[in-house]
Design an enzyme around this catalytic site. Sequence first.
Site, mmCIF file in Angstrom:
data_model
loop_
_atom_site.group_PDB
_atom_site.id
_atom_site.type_symbol
_atom_site.label_atom_id
_atom_site.label_comp_id
_atom_site.label_asym_id
_atom_site.label_seq_id
_atom_site.Cartn_x
_atom_site.Cartn_y
_atom_site.Cartn_z
ATOM 1 N N THR A 169 -23.781 -17.905 53.071
ATOM 2 C CA THR A 169 -24.824 -16.915 52.818
ATOM 3 C C THR A 169 -25.170 -16.089 54.051
ATOM 4 O OG1 THR A 169 -25.709 -18.462 51.182
ATOM 5 C CG2 THR A 169 -27.111 -16.613 51.811
ATOM 6 N N HIS B 272 -17.808 -18.086 48.193
ATOM 7 C CA HIS B 272 -18.610 -16.850 48.220
ATOM 8 C C HIS B 272 -18.897 -16.541 49.688
ATOM 9 C CE1 HIS B 272 -21.956 -14.164 46.651
ATOM 10 N NE2 HIS B 272 -22.311 -14.315 47.926
ATOM 11 N N HIS C 16 -19.728 -13.947 53.006
ATOM 12 C CA HIS C 16 -20.294 -12.699 53.520
ATOM 13 C C HIS C 16 -19.569 -12.298 54.799
ATOM 14 C CE1 HIS C 16 -23.805 -11.791 50.918
ATOM 15 N NE2 HIS C 16 -23.609 -13.046 50.563
ATOM 16 N N HIS D 54 7.206 6.640 65.143
ATOM 17 C CA HIS D 54 6.816 5.939 63.917
ATOM 18 C C HIS D 54 7.334 6.684 62.692
ATOM 19 C CE1 HIS D 54 3.279 3.298 65.482
ATOM 20 N NE2 HIS D 54 4.162 3.510 66.442
#
Length: 268
Positions: A72, A100, A102, A202
């Site tokens: 959390t 879950h 964050h 590149h």
Amino acid sequence: WDYHVKIALGIKNEENLENIKETAKHFVKNKKEFLFDAEHFFDGYKANPNYALDCLKQAYDAGARWLVLCDTNGGTLPNEVGEIVSKVSKIIPGKNLGIHAHNDTENAVANSLTAVLAGARQIQGTINGLGERCGNANLMSIIPTLFLKKTFSEKFEINIKKDKLSALTECSRFLDEILNRKPNKNMAYVGSSAFSHKGGLHASAVQKDPKTYEHIDPKLVGNHRNIIVSNQAGRSNILSRLEHYGIKIDSKNPKIQKILDEVKHREF
């Protein structure tokens, strides 16, 4: 997190366990699929592992379908997530575990993927990582990684149809459009810069074989290659852009160098 029970809820640990059990029983009795989001789980486990596990077991024993381990505050690192989820999965079956994460340390995607490797089988996240503070785990990065990287694709089945993968970029930009927000061009997989090539070397290498500077084919996620013409450009950048507009020209034509010199002069 026993600290949160005391400070934020202002109740006793035993009362919190009872609340979890009774809540789970209520939903199960009413034939609902109950997901228990164990808020602050990782901080709680680090502070008091036995109590954090007791919270999970109260929900699980009362019939919860999913026990979702929440970071959390977003401060847990991937090595910690892997270690903790591995230990939890020895007590709660992986088929009942979710993650879950964050993004407060820019590790929400890494933490989610690490949790899956450690045993979790559900990932909670959002399109473009939308969420409070620094955001949630970004599904626009997680979904293609699960599909396109062998570490995951050879081990797991995903409840998303693979033919939908090419809609990811459109999905990401559609949400930004709804929110009237400028898309993050540096976002992995779906950002406008994810497959952009500026330096002359590149661009030249990508023209020969895209694998030299691209980890996947951009078309797989609905994105596209972009060869930028700038002060770092070489002849390959000019040729690529001309080809994009259907203009065929010999690579040795002196006009190519003339265009390149003009671009560099103007940008300077």
